[in-house]
Structure formats: C-alpha cells, structure tokens
Design an enzyme around this catalytic site. Structure first.
Site, mmCIF file in Angstrom:
data_model
loop_
_atom_site.group_PDB
_atom_site.id
_atom_site.type_symbol
_atom_site.label_atom_id
_atom_site.label_comp_id
_atom_site.label_asym_id
_atom_site.label_seq_id
_atom_site.Cartn_x
_atom_site.Cartn_y
_atom_site.Cartn_z
ATOM 1 N N LYS A 98 0.755 -1.278 -0.200
ATOM 2 C CA LYS A 98 -0.002 0.090 0.136
ATOM 3 C C LYS A 98 1.072 1.428 -0.157
ATOM 4 O O LYS A 98 0.600 2.150 -0.872
ATOM 5 C CB LYS A 98 -0.985 -0.054 1.178
ATOM 6 C CG LYS A 98 -1.897 -0.992 1.135
ATOM 7 C CD LYS A 98 -2.935 -1.074 2.296
ATOM 8 C CE LYS A 98 -3.885 -2.349 2.049
ATOM 9 N NZ LYS A 98 -4.639 -2.777 3.294
ATOM 10 N N GLN A 132 -4.825 -1.547 9.612
ATOM 11 C CA GLN A 132 -4.682 -2.843 8.946
ATOM 12 C C GLN A 132 -5.305 -3.865 10.073
ATOM 13 O O GLN A 132 -5.093 -4.086 11.123
ATOM 14 C CB GLN A 132 -3.433 -3.195 8.698
ATOM 15 C CG GLN A 132 -2.989 -4.339 7.910
ATOM 16 C CD GLN A 132 -3.778 -4.357 6.431
ATOM 17 O OE1 GLN A 132 -3.452 -3.487 5.711
ATOM 18 N NE2 GLN A 132 -4.368 -5.593 6.065
ATOM 19 N N ASP A 146 -11.379 3.036 4.300
ATOM 20 C CA ASP A 146 -11.752 1.705 3.846
ATOM 21 C C ASP A 146 -13.262 1.474 3.741
ATOM 22 O O ASP A 146 -13.757 0.418 3.394
ATOM 23 C CB ASP A 146 -11.474 0.796 5.267
ATOM 24 C CG ASP A 146 -10.340 -0.307 5.233
ATOM 25 O OD1 ASP A 146 -9.868 -0.446 3.995
ATOM 26 O OD2 ASP A 146 -9.864 -0.575 6.043
#
Ligand code: NAD
Length: 302
Positions: free
Chosen positions: A54, A98, A121
C-alpha cells in the site's frame, strides 16, 4: 464457450495511472497532495506485506504515505489515541488501520473512531449507511473494485440479475448494495441459502465472496455469465513439489472452480490477478476523493 479472462491487473494499473494524473494536476493547481496514513499493530506477516504494498502504491500515485507501526501488545486505548491524532491532522486525508488487530482490541471500536470523512476503508457505519441510502460515500475498496471490473467488462449493468455469495460487512453486503445502485436485481446468498447452485444458475453476474476454495462448480454457472471471484484461498499444490524448507508448495485459488467455470461463463476474473489488484487501486481512489472533499476541490473524473 471459453470465457474471456478479466485482467484485473491491467484495469487496476490503468486506474492507478489516472489517479496519479489527477493527483499531479491537483498538486499543480493547489500545491497540495493527498496523504494516506496506514496503521499496523503487531507482526502479522501477511499484513506487513499488504502495508508495504500500500505504501509503495501510494507513493507511486504521487501521494504522501505515512506508516505507523505499533507493537502487538499495544493497549486498545493507545491505538484509539493514535486514530484521534490522525483524525486531527490536516495533512492526513485517509486513515486505514490494517485488520486483523490483536485480540485485546475491538475492530468495531476502531472503525467507529475513524473520522468518516477520512474512512478510506469505507467501513464506518456512517459511510455504510450513506451507501445504503444512495448518498455519496466512501465505499469499501474490494467491493468497489469488483463492481468496476463488472462495469469495465459489461458496460451498463442495469437490469442484470446479480447473485452475490457472502454477506460480510467487508465484501458481500457492500457489493450487493453497489450492484443495486447500478440498477441490478440483486440476490444476496449466504451459508443458509437453500439450493445455492440453483440460485447461482440464475446469475448474469455472479460474485463469490465466501472464502471456500473452489466452492462454485462449473454447472452452477449460467451460460454467458460474468463471474467475479473475490475469494483468496491457499491450497496444497503437490504437483509443484517441495519448497526450500522441504515443505509442500501451495498455490492460491478463488471461490470458483476457474477451469470448469471458464467453459460456461463469458467472462471471469482469475485468482490471483483479478479482484486483488483492484483493492489497492480503490484505496487510492478513496484517498483522492477524501482529499478533494476535505479541501473543497472538484475531483477530476477517473
Ligand atoms: P467472511 O468470512 O467474513 O464472510 C464469508 C461469507 O460467506 C459469510 O457471509 C457466509 O455467510 C458466507 N458463506 C460461508 N460458507 C458458505 C457456504 N458454504 N455457502 C454460501 N455462503 C457461505 O469473509 P470475507 O471477509 O467476506 O471474505 C470472503 C473472501 O474474500 C475470502 O476468501 C477473503 O480472503 C476474500 N477477500 C479478498 C479480498 C481481495 O482483495 N481480493 C479482500 C477481502 C476479502
């Protein structure tokens, strides 16, 4: 019929290129770049790889990448303070914690704490509710990527019957909602669905998001269907022999029996190389959207 493989790698690379162009145009016009903060708690090997990838993709798109690594025994309160600090930092436009997090932490508490405007997200209940209400929202990355693949392949999805297998908040439910917003007729199937094969045979678009290797057989597919396989499952691959440590090699497969489904479907995503690469591209897309909204900039079309 031999299905056309949907090249998620190429579609994701093209999207990332367009995002990079938009970032550089906005930087030229306003002297500002989007910033994405990724927080990793603990040493989970797969998560470390995801976070590294990422970071690389974020920088490649011309954005600022910030990484925060906390030890596995970090108390929940400390992580929540970190989230608060990022919520209050104007250089940070997107925040991603995460998952999975260690067991002393509540995933839902973390999701609830992230400022919905920075929730790249798309998991905060405010964004989930806005998606259901048909309002502009930051939408979860893998579902968004799955629907982009279907649209790139089929064009207008209006009137198509979509069957989604799996009802998680992360994948199944948002995919179903996004397809509904594209005017599909949507069936959301799950572990308690009666006669799943018969249900799948009705699908013009079949999205599998279950986590069971090759659950979906060739004779579950409607001839000419578009199959989007979200599943990522590691299985033993004795045909590949042993690795350097003398252990049997493994390989990744999806939730769909790719070879058999390819005989019936018109279009199908491979695993790997289908939905997977779209997830990071859509994370960057959300970060760009969040940046534009926070600054009152018009977002260039992607
Ligand atoms: P999950 O375990 O949270 O949800 C699985 C869903 O499948 C549940 O809703 C359950 O009802 C349903 N299910 C379970 N057994 C079933 C059965 N026998 N028949 C029908 N439905 C059944 O998983 P998730 O987080 O939604 O992920 C699903 C899959 O997608 C996993 O393989 C995961 O690794 C993969 N995934 C891929 C990406 C990506 O970037 N490509 C991202 C997220 C998840």
């Amino acid at each position: 019929m031999t299905a056309q493989k949907i090249d998620g790698k190429a579609i994701a690379a093209a999207l990332r290129g367009r995002i990079g162009d938009a970032v550089s145009a906005l930087d030229k016009a306003h002297g500002k770049k989007p910033g994405l903060a990724v927080v990793l708690v603990g040493e989970d090997a797969a998560s470390q790889v995801y976070v590294k990838n990422k970071g690389i993709a974020t920088k490649e798109a011309g954005m600022t990448s910030l990484e925060f690594r906390l030890p596995a025994d970090t108390p929940e309160a400390v992580l929540l303070e970190q989230v608060d600090a990022l919520n209050n930092d104007s250089a940070v436009n997107g925040i991603l914690v995460q998952f999975p997090v260690p067991e002393q932490m509540s995933q839902q508490k973390i999701i609830d704490r992230i400022n919905p405007a920075k929730d790249v997200d798309g998991l905060n209940p405010l964004n989930a509710g806005r998606l259901v209400s048909g309002l502009s929202a930051l939408t979860p990355c893998t579902p968004t990527g799955s629907v982009i693949l279907a649209k790139e392949t089929l064009g207008d999805l209006s009137g198509k019957h979509a069957v989604v297998i799996g009802r998680s908040n992360l994948v199944g439910k948002p995919v179903a909602q996004l397809l509904l917003n594209e005017n599909c007729t949507v069936t959301l199937a799950h572990s308690r669905t009666a006669d799943l094969p018969a249900m799948c045979r009705q699908a013009d678009i079949l999205v599998a998001a279950v986590g069971i290797a090759e659950l979906v057989k060739g004779d579950w597919i409607k001839p000419g269907a578009c199959v989007i396989d979200v599943g990522i499952n590691r299985i033993d691959a004795p045909e590949r022999g042993l690795d350097d440590e003398g252990k049997g090699k493994t390989r990744l497969v999806g939730d769909v029996d790719f070879a058999a489904a390819s005989e019936v479907a018109a279009h199908i995503t491979p695993v790997p190389g289908g939905v997977g690469p779209m997830t990071i591209a859509c994370l960057l897309k959300n970060t760009l959207t969040a940046f534009c909204r926070q600054n009152g900039f018009e977002q260039p079309p992607l």
